[in-house]
Design a protein around this motif. Structure first.
Motif, short mmCIF file in Angstrom:
data_model
loop_
_atom_site.label_atom_id
_atom_site.label_comp_id
_atom_site.label_asym_id
_atom_site.label_seq_id
_atom_site.Cartn_x
_atom_site.Cartn_y
_atom_site.Cartn_z
N PRO A 150 13.30 51.77 -33.89
CA PRO A 150 11.89 51.58 -33.51
C PRO A 150 11.68 50.35 -32.63
N VAL A 151 12.25 50.41 -31.43
CA VAL A 151 12.10 49.31 -30.47
C VAL A 151 10.74 49.42 -29.79
N ASP A 152 10.39 48.38 -29.05
CA ASP A 152 9.17 48.42 -28.23
C ASP A 152 9.45 49.34 -27.03
N PRO A 153 8.77 50.48 -26.95
CA PRO A 153 9.11 51.42 -25.87
C PRO A 153 8.82 50.87 -24.48
N GLY B 220 21.60 41.50 -36.17
CA GLY B 220 21.47 42.92 -35.87
C GLY B 220 20.77 43.65 -37.01
N ARG B 221 21.19 43.34 -38.24
CA ARG B 221 20.60 44.03 -39.38
C ARG B 221 19.12 43.70 -39.50
N THR B 222 18.81 42.42 -39.34
CA THR B 222 17.40 42.04 -39.46
C THR B 222 16.58 42.73 -38.37
N ALA B 223 17.15 42.71 -37.17
CA ALA B 223 16.43 43.32 -36.06
C ALA B 223 16.16 44.79 -36.34
N ARG B 224 17.14 45.45 -36.93
CA ARG B 224 16.97 46.88 -37.18
C ARG B 224 15.87 47.15 -38.18
N ARG B 225 15.59 46.17 -39.02
CA ARG B 225 14.48 46.37 -39.95
C ARG B 225 13.17 45.93 -39.34
N GLY B 226 13.22 45.46 -38.11
CA GLY B 226 11.98 45.08 -37.43
C GLY B 226 11.41 43.77 -37.95
N GLN B 227 12.23 42.98 -38.64
CA GLN B 227 11.74 41.68 -39.14
C GLN B 227 12.60 40.60 -38.54
N ARG B 228 12.50 40.42 -37.26
CA ARG B 228 13.41 39.49 -36.64
C ARG B 228 12.76 38.14 -36.38
N ARG B 229 13.61 37.15 -36.30
CA ARG B 229 13.16 35.82 -35.89
C ARG B 229 13.94 35.46 -34.64
N SER B 230 13.33 34.61 -33.82
CA SER B 230 14.04 34.23 -32.61
C SER B 230 15.23 33.34 -32.95
N ALA B 231 16.19 33.31 -32.04
CA ALA B 231 17.43 32.58 -32.31
C ALA B 231 17.17 31.11 -32.61
N GLY B 232 16.20 30.54 -31.94
CA GLY B 232 15.93 29.12 -32.12
C GLY B 232 15.02 28.85 -33.29
N GLY B 233 14.56 29.91 -33.96
CA GLY B 233 13.66 29.73 -35.08
C GLY B 233 12.26 29.30 -34.65
N SER B 234 12.00 29.33 -33.35
CA SER B 234 10.74 28.77 -32.86
C SER B 234 9.66 29.82 -32.72
N GLY B 235 9.95 31.05 -33.08
CA GLY B 235 8.92 32.07 -32.94
C GLY B 235 9.47 33.41 -33.32
N THR B 236 8.61 34.41 -33.28
CA THR B 236 9.07 35.75 -33.58
C THR B 236 8.94 36.58 -32.32
N SER B 237 9.84 37.52 -32.16
CA SER B 237 9.69 38.42 -31.03
C SER B 237 8.91 39.63 -31.51
N SER B 238 8.57 40.48 -30.59
CA SER B 238 7.63 41.54 -30.95
C SER B 238 8.10 42.89 -30.45
N THR B 239 9.36 43.16 -30.68
CA THR B 239 9.89 44.42 -30.18
C THR B 239 9.78 45.52 -31.22
N VAL B 240 8.63 45.62 -31.84
CA VAL B 240 8.40 46.76 -32.70
C VAL B 240 7.41 47.67 -31.99
#
Lengths: 242, 242
Positions: A150-153, B220-240
């Motif tokens: 479920p990526v951002d399309p 990768g696992r976190t990203a696949r669950r759609g609960q990701r944090r940015s690498a620097g811990g400074s924010g969240t991305s929004s690729t859901v």
């Protein structure tokens, strides 16, 4: 006998395409175009109204070619009963083929379209939007069928377009790989990602949701072993370490 | 008091950067640059020798910025003891930040560098090659450490560059996502791919070869669950899915 009017017009557009690509639209003059064809500048105006008309023709043809390419890719995917993976792969192949066969056109399309007048720019923008939307729809279908994560399309669509569009900047027909090989390698990369070894691949068997029975279902696993075949069966790609 | 010579020169380069981006190098004249600054064209020549000198300055600065960005990203990855995944993510962030903060420069860099004379073009090409090589090295390191699949590093590097370079064509600072968010989304996509559900993710635990103990191993696992944090811990991305 001089060439027919239609043929002369095509020659003018072809010369303009080369010149706009080499020098940019603004600095390629009607005189440059005429000189390249060994004509008087005045003769051009028998066949075309203005330099911007020629730019529009080049850019509009390019937009139509991209739209036709994705339409064909979708039709082919549908007729094969292919899953979203293969549909995306076919679309990427079509796109890269259009660019590879029309490098000057692609350069003019990407660099010079913004110099069209407002109405024509709006028309090209609408075609670009339609194209981007067609690519995005492939991503959405893959997500909805459970084959894609479920990526951002929107961003995933932009990723596909980035890979395909940037191609005009570096591709050389004299290079070692065909547009199809490169499209396959990019599609593999975008589908399977950089991460994951044989263990991750094996678990594809157990993947829940969608994609069952798809002829491309095995592609990811095969690709991971470095023994891949192209989707159309017409060749092998070469995305193994050299 | 008129501005200092250094400041005036910077103003000239800044005006040229805008004009070359808007109109292209060939059709932006010295007179255009002077007019934008409210100067006489002759005054420009007190500060610069030629229009091509200005083009070179813009393009060369851009090349240096990209090189510095990847150098910093690698240094940061090294100082954190980060794995190849995070190193690639940091490099993509750095690249997109450079483009986002210098959209006109990026346009001039990508469209106009070919109009430099042979010697200067060779110099820029060498810097572009060095940059591409730095990106490719990150891929090679990932493959050699067993974290990445054995993809073709040249094409995988070109994929990274495509995502990062095409960005100048569509990014708007007024858009909903920051350059960092977009870099993270693209990095996630390139690392994990479109395919793969929770089952595939779980098997990352068992992945053979390299990457053990890497702080990015779980990304990768976190990203696949759609609960990701940015690498620097400074924010969240929004690729859901939105």
């Amino acid at each position: 006998m001089p060439p027919s009017a239609g043929r002369r017009r095509s020659e003018i557009v072809a010369a303009a395409r080369e010149l706009f690509s080499e020098k940019g639209y603004h600095s390629a003059s009607m005189r440059d175009i005429a000189e390249r064809l060994g004509l008087q500048a005045g003769t051009l105006y028998v066949h075309i109204r203005s330099k911007e008309d020629v730019l529009f023709e080049i850019v509009d043809q390019a937009a139509d070619r991209f739209l036709e390419a994705v339409r064909q890719a979708r039709a082919e995917a549908e007729s094969r009963g292919a899953g979203p993976e293969e549909a995306l792969r076919l679309a990427m192949r079509s796109h890269l083929r259009v660019v590879a066969e029309n490098l000057d056109t692609a350069t003019v399309f990407f660099h010079e379209w913004k110099f069209l007048d407002d109405d024509r720019r709006a028309l090209i923008l609408a075609k670009r939007d339609a194209y981007e939307s067609a690519i995005r729809d492939l991503i959405i279908q893959g997500i909805e069928s459970g084959v894609f994560r479920p990526v951002d399309p929107r961003l995933a669509g932009l990723a596909v377009l980035s890979l395909c569009n940037w191609f005009y900047q570096w591709y050389s027909p004299a290079g070692p790989q065909s547009a199809e090989d490169i499209a396959d390698a990019f599609a593999d990369l975008l589908l399977a990602g950089l991460l994951g070894g044989p263990q991750a691949a094996a678990s594809d068997e157990a993947r829940d949701g969608g994609g069952t029975g798809s002829p491309t279902g095995g592609r990811g696993r095969t690709a991971r072993r470095g023994q891949r075949r192209s989707a159309g069966g017409s060749g092998t790609s070469s995305t193994v370490v050299q």
